[in-house]
Enzyme design. Structure first.
Site, PDB file in Angstrom:
ATOM      1  N   HIS A 159      58.208  44.918  39.258  1.00  0.00           N
ATOM      2  CA  HIS A 159      56.999  45.748  39.284  1.00  0.00           C
ATOM      3  C   HIS A 159      56.031  45.475  38.150  1.00  0.00           C
ATOM      4  CE1 HIS A 159      57.598  48.642  42.589  1.00  0.00           C
ATOM      5  NE2 HIS A 159      58.877  48.396  42.398  1.00  0.00           N
ATOM      6  N   LYS A 162      45.245  58.175  37.669  1.00  0.00           N
ATOM      7  CA  LYS A 162      46.445  57.343  37.587  1.00  0.00           C
ATOM      8  C   LYS A 162      47.081  57.623  36.241  1.00  0.00           C
ATOM      9  CE  LYS A 162      43.686  53.827  38.435  1.00  0.00           C
ATOM     10  NZ  LYS A 162      44.172  52.770  39.344  1.00  0.00           N
ATOM     11  N   ARG A 163      48.291  57.120  36.008  1.00  0.00           N
ATOM     12  CA  ARG A 163      48.895  57.288  34.707  1.00  0.00           C
ATOM     13  C   ARG A 163      47.957  56.770  33.620  1.00  0.00           C
ATOM     14  NH1 ARG A 163      54.184  59.442  34.025  1.00  0.00           N
ATOM     15  NH2 ARG A 163      53.889  58.815  31.862  1.00  0.00           N
ATOM     16  N   LYS A 179      45.496  50.150  32.022  1.00  0.00           N
ATOM     17  CA  LYS A 179      44.676  50.667  33.125  1.00  0.00           C
ATOM     18  C   LYS A 179      43.242  50.969  32.679  1.00  0.00           C
ATOM     19  CE  LYS A 179      48.531  52.733  35.775  1.00  0.00           C
ATOM     20  NZ  LYS A 179      48.340  52.287  37.171  1.00  0.00           N
ATOM     21  N   THR A 206      48.426  51.326  44.115  1.00  0.00           N
ATOM     22  CA  THR A 206      48.450  51.843  45.475  1.00  0.00           C
ATOM     23  C   THR A 206      47.375  52.899  45.679  1.00  0.00           C
ATOM     24  OG1 THR A 206      50.237  53.296  44.765  1.00  0.00           O
ATOM     25  CG2 THR A 206      50.857  51.359  46.065  1.00  0.00           C
ATOM     26  N   LYS A 224      44.755  54.110  48.871  1.00  0.00           N
ATOM     27  CA  LYS A 224      44.548  55.484  49.352  1.00  0.00           C
ATOM     28  C   LYS A 224      43.055  55.812  49.414  1.00  0.00           C
ATOM     29  CE  LYS A 224      48.755  56.802  46.841  1.00  0.00           C
ATOM     30  NZ  LYS A 224      49.178  57.351  45.518  1.00  0.00           N
TER      31      LYS A 224
HETATM   32  C1  LIG Z   1      49.410  56.761  44.376  1.00  0.00           C
HETATM   33  C2  LIG Z   1      49.803  57.514  43.178  1.00  0.00           C
HETATM   34  C3  LIG Z   1      49.967  56.859  41.962  1.00  0.00           C
HETATM   35  C4  LIG Z   1      49.692  55.373  41.784  1.00  0.00           C
HETATM   36  O1  LIG Z   1      48.360  55.231  41.366  1.00  0.00           O
HETATM   37  P1  LIG Z   1      47.802  53.832  40.811  1.00  0.00           P
HETATM   38  O2  LIG Z   1      46.348  54.104  40.622  1.00  0.00           O
HETATM   39  O3  LIG Z   1      48.060  52.816  41.854  1.00  0.00           O
HETATM   40  O4  LIG Z   1      48.504  53.575  39.537  1.00  0.00           O
HETATM   41  C5  LIG Z   1      50.328  57.601  40.854  1.00  0.00           C
HETATM   42  N1  LIG Z   1      50.526  58.928  40.934  1.00  0.00           N
HETATM   43  C6  LIG Z   1      50.362  59.607  42.086  1.00  0.00           C
HETATM   44  C7  LIG Z   1      50.583  61.080  42.100  1.00  0.00           C
HETATM   45  C8  LIG Z   1      50.007  58.928  43.246  1.00  0.00           C
HETATM   46  O5  LIG Z   1      49.862  59.603  44.383  1.00  0.00           O
END
Ligand SMILES: *Cc1c(COP(=O)(O)O)cnc(C)c1O
Length: 868
Positions: free
Chosen positions: A406, A601-602, A607, A712, A716
């Site tokens: 990952h 995101k985190r 990032k 991911t 979305k």
């Molecule tokens: C999809 C999702 C992530 C992943 O987000 P990235 O922007 O791809 O890092 C992290 N946390 C939650 C709650 C998510 O639904």
């Protein structure tokens, strides 16, 4: 391979389970008729399995079942019920349907014995269940009506549920999407994880704007979605002594034993009876407590061992993309892999096949290196307990496991100190040394005299102390290794796994681009859009929710003004829904006519939320410098952030603090607040994502090129018609390939340039004032205290002024230029809507159904089985 029921198994008592003796209830025997069709006896009643009626097919049956649960399961009265009670009763009622489907699915699997796949993940970020269960069972409307009839509102009840936050971020959410897709495609796949008493911490914001962490007691209200399996327990040993015997075997004894107990979570497929299982382990003391100490009056010592056993599954480690080397974390990893493997091996043995056929019936996917101990653990079981030769065992192991990498970030590659492993798992340390010795002999044979290669490929990194490289172990113990997007898989092949590619050949290393489930991330979070798509394409929702490529049909309507109008109305109502949410939690009303710009995101330096906040401040300073006339031409914009920082990640926490304090200044500035406002929404979760994502016009995925393995949330957003502003990284690249480059906003340096640029920064630093005056100006304003005490932020600002490892100074100007292009594009609202439609239309590839098909066919070699 297709399996049929073994006729000789019919009518026999089921095999003994664990140490317990199980029997069949008199008169409740599954039988098979002459044509091999199964029937099912329930007492005096004989029903064909396929004709067992669903429990709650109509509204009266639903209300009856809900009221029944109010009275019996909850022991409450119908005249005295709140939303929480009504939620619990509704959940228990839905659970009844899940349980029957789950039972039939599991019975079918155990009687037909298909090859199964197991997804081992230390994280499953499931979010809420009720809404998803109703959707997958096709009972949403009926329950909505039924709950209404009882004087409650289903939407309100759904809000009562706590998120199952058993994960940090993308890796855990991926596991959850994959379970949904496996069940929906009727594939025999189980998940294995840990049942943390406390999931990811709750994020609070302190008075000074900094992140505070509170525990997440998600099980406080009881969890109707899990079934405790008091009869499924395994003993797991730690510490002790491993004595070597002949034939590379050993005897591991002594130490401490704890008990793993199973909790089963039902995973319903969409529009199918297939209901898979997620088995989560809880740790318990093997014996209640030390009776001797208790009798001697030492109560504290008496409960000590029970406390230390329970501690193993008490908390999820809140670090994402970093490792911490804590003994308790290694204990978690072993506890989980040992219990899961014991369970898998026991299930295989019920098939009565020789162990050499194990890989024909079992495939195990390792989600990152966290479950790598499964490799030496299976060796231990096969060699020490099952008496197989080392070579036979290794043959079985390397045909059973598959490993998903990952990340290529060095700080995220798992390593464990040899002394720690030796103490906690002495037998596994021996096995790892033995695997390494045999492996390095083979490497030496292929590359004679290349000592540096041997040192790089060794499972042991030299140093004080020595460390075990878990990614190397996962690689050599697996049949295949994959990255999670094309670029990332290529980086795996040419960087961290390069020597292994030379040794094994490139075919062992491939790619499975991540995906997301369209059930949750389209229909559930954006029912308005899902209905519009169904109505426009003239097909039921189920058609495109099961085959997301069907969305391509929308391309025909891109130039249809009526459809464009409807598309815009859906987006607008999602922005209103978000505005209501924000008003509820922050007490402010946001302008829904503004462009919504979202980064959720985190929090992590790679990032680059820092790049985003610097861009926001730059925009603010630019607005301040304009005349009122000039400002009239500016389109209003609202910027949203959400995300948690690891509690020990100082720089990431400073970024949050800066965002919040900048928001306080921007949102209070009468000259600019209508044109630019900024919100940090606390406690990011799956449920918050479900509100934010459908409301976004543009979202940001702006990692330094080569650092985001896939992402991911980018998928979305695009599925929900949000456009993408991003770097040429991870799955952004494949999204652009699908939707066309003119429908995404790309900026920044490319991956091949990154290494060189970092070298330049290190050895030929150029002052930031010269390199990037616009960013230097932003940093100076922050230092000068424009957003609260400037001194507080110096450590964060210095990461940019000094090493600038994530290359903000290199990408800032092109980032600002890209934001300007976004503004210009948004001025032409009709063209923007066309881009939005084209984006959604081309998201077929990013369904997790496609990803799971890739794994099922190219890796696991498993097949769908219809449950009647
Ligand atoms: C999809 C999702 C992530 C992943 O987000 P990235 O922007 O791809 O890092 C992290 N946390 C939650 C709650 C998510 O639904």
């Amino acid at each position: 391979m297709t399996s049929t029921i073994d006729p000789s198994s019919i009518g026999k008592p089921p095999p003994k389970r664990g140490r317990r003796h199980v029997r069949t209830l008199t008169g409740y025997t599954p039988e098979t008729d002459e044509q091999g069709k199964e029937k099912w006896l329930r007492g005096d009643e004989t029903v064909w399995r396929s004709s067992i009626p669903p429990l709650h097919k109509d509204v009266p049956a639903i209300t009856k079942s809900v009221v029944n649960h109010v009275h019996t399961s909850l022991a409450r009265q119908a005249y005295n019920l709140d939303d929480l009670g009504a939620y619990q009763a509704a959940a228990l009622s839905v659970r009844d349907d899940l349980i029957l489907n789950w039972n039939d699915t599991q019975l079918h699997y155990s009687r037909t014995g298909p090859k199964r796949a197991y997804y081992l993940s230390l994280e499953f970020l499931m979010g809420r269940t009720l809404d998803n269960a109703l959707l997958n069972l096709g009972l949403k409307e009926q329950y909505s009506d039924g709950i209404n009839k009882l004087g409650f509102n289903l939407e309100d009840l759904l809000e009562q549920e706590r998120d199952a936050g058993l994960g940090n971020g993308g890796l855990g959410r991926l596991a959850a999407c994959y379970l949904d897709s496996s069940a929906s495609q009727e594939l025999p796949v189980w998940g294995y994880g840990l049942r943390y008493k406390y999931g990811i911490f709750k994020q609070l914001i302190g008075p000074d704007g900094s992140q505070l962490e509170a525990p997440d007691p998600w099980l406080e209200h009881d969890n109707p979605w899990e079934l405790p399996r008091l009869d499924v327990t395994y003993e797991v040993r730690f510490y002790g002594h491993a004595e070597r015997l002949d034939n590379m075997k050993a005897l591991w004894s002594g130490g401490q034993e704890v008990l793993a107990m199973a909790y089963d979570v039902m995973i319903p497929g969409y529009d199918t009876k297939s209901t898979n299982n997620l088995r989560l382990w809880e740790s318990k003391p093997k014996r209640g407590f030390d009776l001797q100490s208790f009798n001697a009056g030492d109560y504290e010592r008496a409960v000590e061992s029970s406390n230390s056993a329970a501690a193993i599954t008490s908390v999820l480690y809140p670090n994402d993309h970093t490792t911490f080397g804590k003994e308790l974390r290694l204990k978690q990893q072993y506890f989980w892999t040992a219990a899961s493997l014991a369970d898998i091996v026991r299930r295989f043995k019920n098939l009565d096949k020789p162990l050499t056929e194990f890989p024909d019936y079992v495939a195990i996917q390792l989600n990152d290196t966290h479950p790598t101990l499964a490799i030496p653990e299976l060796m231990r079981i096969l060699v020490d307990e099952e008496d197989l030769s080392w070579d036979t065992a290794w043959q079985i192991v390397t045909n059973t496991f598959f490993f998903t990498n990952h990340t290529v970030l060095p700080e995220a590659l798992e390593k464990w100190p040899v002394p720690l492993m030796e103490n906690l798992l002495p037998r596994h340390m021996q096995i790892i040394f033995d695997i390494n010795m045999i492996f390095l002999q083979a490497v030496e044979k292929m590359f004679p005299g290349d000592r540096e290669k041997l040192a790089r490929m060794s499972l042991i990194e030299e140093g004080f102390p020595q460390n075990i490289r878990m990614a190397n172990l996962a690689c050599i113990g697996s049949r295949k290794v994959n990255g999670v997007a094309e670029l990332h898989s290529e980086l795996v092949r040419i960087t961290i796994m390069k020597d292994f590619v030379d040794f094994y050949g490139v075919s062992k290393f491939s790619n499975v681009t991540n995906g997301i489930t369209p059930r949750r991330w389209l229909d559930q979070c954006n029912p308005g859009l899902s209905s519009l798509i169904s109505e426009t394409l003239g097909i039921p929702k189920a058609t495109f929710l099961k085959d997301l490529y069907k969305l391509e049909g929308l391309l025909k309507f891109v130039d249809d003004p009526v459809f464009e109008k409807k598309w815009a109305v859906v987006k607008q109502s999602n922005k209103e829904r978000l505005a209501n949410y924000v008003e509820n939690i922050l007490g402010v009303r946001i302008n829904t006519n503004a462009m919504f710009d979202v980064q959720i995101k985190r929090l992590h330096e790679y990032k680059r939320q820092t790049l985003n906040i610097m861009g926001v401040i730059h925009r603010y300073l630019t607005l301040k410098a304009m005349t009122p006339e000039e400002r009239k031409k500016v389109n209003p914009k609202v910027v949203f952030f959400a995300g948690k920082a690891a509690p020990g990640y100082y720089i990431a926490k400073l970024t949050i603090r800066l965002i919040i304090n900048a928001a306080r200044i921007l949102n209070a500035d009468p000259e600019t607040k209508d044109l630019l406002s900024l919100y940090f929404l606390p406690d990011y979760s799956v449920s918050l994502a479900e509100v934010l994502i459908p409301a976004s016009d543009i979202s940001q995925h702006i990692s330094t090129a080569g650092t985001e393995a896939s992402g991911t949330s980018n998928m979305k957003f695009c599925l929900n018609g949000g456009l993408l502003l991003g770097t040429v990284d991870g799955a952004n690249i494949e999204i652009a390939e699908e939707v066309g480059e003119n429908n995404v906003f790309f900026f920044g340096h490319l991956t091949p340039a990154v290494e060189d640029l970092r070298y330049q920064h290190m050895y030929h630093p150029v002052p930031i004032e010269e390199k990037c005056p616009a960013l230097a100006n932003v940093l100076n304003e922050i230092s000068a205290g424009r957003f609260g005490d400037g001194g507080v932020y110096e450590p964060l600002l210095n990461t940019i002024r000094q090493t600038d490892y994530y290359l903000l100074t290199e990408d800032f100007d092109s980032y600002i230029a890209a934001l300007k292009m976004v503004d210009e594009a948004y001025q032409d609202r009709v063209e923007w809507i066309k881009k939005s439609i084209r984006t959604t239309a081309k998201m077929g590839k990013f369904s997790s159904d496609r990803a799971i098909q890739d794994y099922a066919q190219e890796y696991w070699n498993i097949e769908s089985t219809k449950i009647n």
